[in-house]
Design an enzyme around this catalytic site. Sequence first.
Site, mmCIF file in Angstrom:
data_model
loop_
_atom_site.group_PDB
_atom_site.id
_atom_site.type_symbol
_atom_site.label_atom_id
_atom_site.label_comp_id
_atom_site.label_asym_id
_atom_site.label_seq_id
_atom_site.Cartn_x
_atom_site.Cartn_y
_atom_site.Cartn_z
ATOM 1 N N GLY A 1 0.806 -1.230 0.000
ATOM 2 C CA GLY A 1 0.000 0.000 0.000
ATOM 3 C C GLY A 1 0.834 1.272 0.000
ATOM 4 O O GLY A 1 0.292 2.369 0.111
ATOM 5 N N ARG B 1 -12.369 4.126 -14.563
ATOM 6 C CA ARG B 1 -11.591 3.508 -15.635
ATOM 7 C C ARG B 1 -12.466 2.570 -16.457
ATOM 8 O O ARG B 1 -13.559 2.193 -16.008
ATOM 9 C CB ARG B 1 -10.470 2.650 -15.001
ATOM 10 C CG ARG B 1 -9.624 3.413 -14.023
ATOM 11 C CD ARG B 1 -9.314 2.571 -12.785
ATOM 12 N NE ARG B 1 -8.764 3.409 -11.712
ATOM 13 C CZ ARG B 1 -7.477 3.680 -11.568
ATOM 14 N NH1 ARG B 1 -6.614 3.148 -12.381
ATOM 15 N NH2 ARG B 1 -7.076 4.466 -10.595
ATOM 16 N N ASP C 1 -7.401 -1.065 -16.814
ATOM 17 C CA ASP C 1 -7.552 -0.341 -15.543
ATOM 18 C C ASP C 1 -6.747 0.955 -15.545
ATOM 19 O O ASP C 1 -6.857 1.745 -14.607
ATOM 20 C CB ASP C 1 -7.138 -1.216 -14.352
ATOM 21 C CG ASP C 1 -5.727 -1.760 -14.500
ATOM 22 O OD1 ASP C 1 -5.466 -2.440 -15.507
ATOM 23 O OD2 ASP C 1 -4.898 -1.491 -13.628
ATOM 24 N N ASN C 2 -5.955 1.162 -16.593
ATOM 25 C CA ASN C 2 -5.179 2.402 -16.681
ATOM 26 C C ASN C 2 -5.699 3.297 -17.792
ATOM 27 O O ASN C 2 -4.970 4.141 -18.303
ATOM 28 C CB ASN C 2 -3.699 2.077 -16.914
ATOM 29 C CG ASN C 2 -3.070 1.387 -15.701
ATOM 30 O OD1 ASN C 2 -3.581 1.518 -14.589
ATOM 31 N ND2 ASN C 2 -2.006 0.667 -15.912
HETATM 32 P P1 AMP Z 1 -0.751 -0.097 -11.470
HETATM 33 O O1 AMP Z 1 0.485 -0.808 -11.839
HETATM 34 O O2 AMP Z 1 -0.493 1.199 -10.800
HETATM 35 O O3 AMP Z 1 -1.702 0.051 -12.598
HETATM 36 O O4 AMP Z 1 -1.461 -0.990 -10.371
HETATM 37 C C1 AMP Z 1 -2.080 -2.221 -10.639
HETATM 38 C C2 AMP Z 1 -2.758 -2.732 -9.412
HETATM 39 O O5 AMP Z 1 -1.797 -3.072 -8.410
HETATM 40 C C3 AMP Z 1 -3.724 -1.752 -8.740
HETATM 41 O O6 AMP Z 1 -4.791 -2.493 -8.231
HETATM 42 C C4 AMP Z 1 -2.883 -1.161 -7.638
HETATM 43 O O7 AMP Z 1 -3.653 -0.652 -6.583
HETATM 44 C C5 AMP Z 1 -2.073 -2.382 -7.194
HETATM 45 N N1 AMP Z 1 -0.806 -2.001 -6.558
HETATM 46 C C6 AMP Z 1 0.283 -1.494 -7.143
HETATM 47 N N2 AMP Z 1 1.245 -1.250 -6.242
HETATM 48 C C7 AMP Z 1 0.765 -1.615 -5.040
HETATM 49 C C8 AMP Z 1 1.284 -1.621 -3.700
HETATM 50 N N3 AMP Z 1 2.502 -1.177 -3.414
HETATM 51 N N4 AMP Z 1 0.473 -2.076 -2.716
HETATM 52 C C9 AMP Z 1 -0.760 -2.513 -2.989
HETATM 53 N N5 AMP Z 1 -1.301 -2.544 -4.217
HETATM 54 C C10 AMP Z 1 -0.556 -2.110 -5.235
HETATM 55 MG MG MG Z 2 -3.168 1.543 -12.460
#
Ligand code: AMP
Ligand code: MG
Length: 530
Positions: A153, A210, A280-281
């Site tokens: 998180g 998204r 999701d992005n």
């Molecule tokens: P992203 O790579 O930012 O598109 O994230 C993809 C997914 O991974 C999303 O659901 C984020 O909330 C989750 N996520 C990414 N980094 C973390 C982290 N450090 N702790 C918890 N969830 C994460």
């Molecule tokens: Mg993301």
Amino acid sequence: MATLLISLLCWCQRTRNRFCSMTTPTETPASLIIPFDNAYARLPESCFAKLAPTPVQTPGLIRFNTELATELRISFDDATDSDIAAIFSGNRLPTQADPLAMAYCGHQFGQLNPQLGDGRAILLGDLVDVHGQRRDIQLKGSGRTPFSRGGDGRSPLGPALREYILCEAMHALGVPTTRALAVVSSGEPVLRERAEPGAVFTRVAASHIRVGTFQYFALRQDSEALQALADHVLERHYPTIDRTADDRYLQLFSAICQRQAQLIAQWLQLGFIHGVMNTDNMTVSGETIDYGPCAFMDAFSAGKVFSSIDQGGRYAYQNQSAIGQWNLARLAEAMLTLFPGDEDESVAAATTVLKDFADVHGQAWQQAMGQKLGFGRVEAGDLQRISALLELLEQGGLDYTLFFRRLCKVTQPEQDRSDLLALLTLPDCRNSAAMERNLHEWLDEWQQQLRQREPDPTVVQSRMLAANPAIIPRNHRVAEAIAAAEAGDYSVFENLLAALAQPYAELPQFAAYQEPPQPEQRVHRTFCGT
Ligand code: AMP
Ligand code: MG
């Protein structure tokens, strides 16, 4: 498409709202007021998990975007840096906040992940800004949520600064994007490949909804939430669509496609590679979101990939248009039950919209590239002219941004071409003798076109200077700013932000930011760093 939707629904898994136990943040001081309204928090409960951020050890303000704060009607005049740091670290909760983690899922590199959601982000709330636009204020790196899966998180400092630099640069370049309101150091280490300093980044978005948010409810056959979400998006982002029309959701889908078509055309004309175009992005507002492994190209290369996790090149520069359309097809599947008519009619209507996406995107791209070449509108032969130029840039390994900027100064036959041709001596360049010949040929034909189309050279030049930035966030500059900040020196980050704030001005104090990297400065790979 409908068959795929049904098979996707088999993945159906109802989420349980789990709540994290944590220290409760304290309340906001009177000196910093955020006028939250929180429309998203009024959607059905399945849309989110309500919870507060987890406080960090020692919040320290790195940067607060006062101009944006004013636009958001945040009153901060009497607030000290430590008040601001307390709020934008999640340690102190603004009085009117209704914090929550949003639920969503998404296709990651083509594979459906049925449950993602805000795993390291918390939406403090939304508010209406000075322009009457609703905006989200979200903390990133604010602790675990029910969607964290294995993650901590938290966010390291590097990716937080990277997002700050990139999104503010995109804004200054005129591209729809999420914004940076603040970045605060947490005083806690974050463990990745090594221990890194931690930070909390505050992101402002037209919304964080998204393609994957729609997919989440379609997968779960939660038609109540799906429709409430669609109504929310209609009201929030597309208020001109008649909300009593039978085909309002089809119109909504079409409007989202149009915005994405324009957005991706903007990316391409600037040499931007998003790097992780998972569903999701991709926002439904049409803003660029999620600045993970994204990068701007130096030397032009259509197949360019920077992201360390994009091993098959799915999200390469030249694939972004097709991937945009693929993602929107996933959105169509998710929205299909909202469209009028039976399933076959809905699929046919969605297919027409997706075909239109390709046309609208193609036109937007040609228009944007035409502006870069000084043309007021696209004419027959322009597509070929643009393609021939891109081929030349690729063959010669020419710097994309510098080439177009220097092109602005050689619109007339009598102008000296030596600055432009000097690009052929850069370390990335190949075949310079042949390139020089071919370039002169292309330039002669282009100048002839300009003369025929626009008698006033000053019109051409101002059009080109407004379409071709001098300064982009080059990877080596971003890397340099992050490395200095990690060593405690934020001046490099601040100077870079100042240079990027006026990308179309050629200010002498920022001349060095125009330069491409020397071979030893080149950044070959970018990382999510999450
Ligand atoms: P992203 O790579 O930012 O598109 O994230 C993809 C997914 O991974 C999303 O659901 C984020 O909330 C989750 N996520 C990414 N980094 C973390 C982290 N450090 N702790 C918890 N969830 C994460
Ligand atoms: Mg993301």
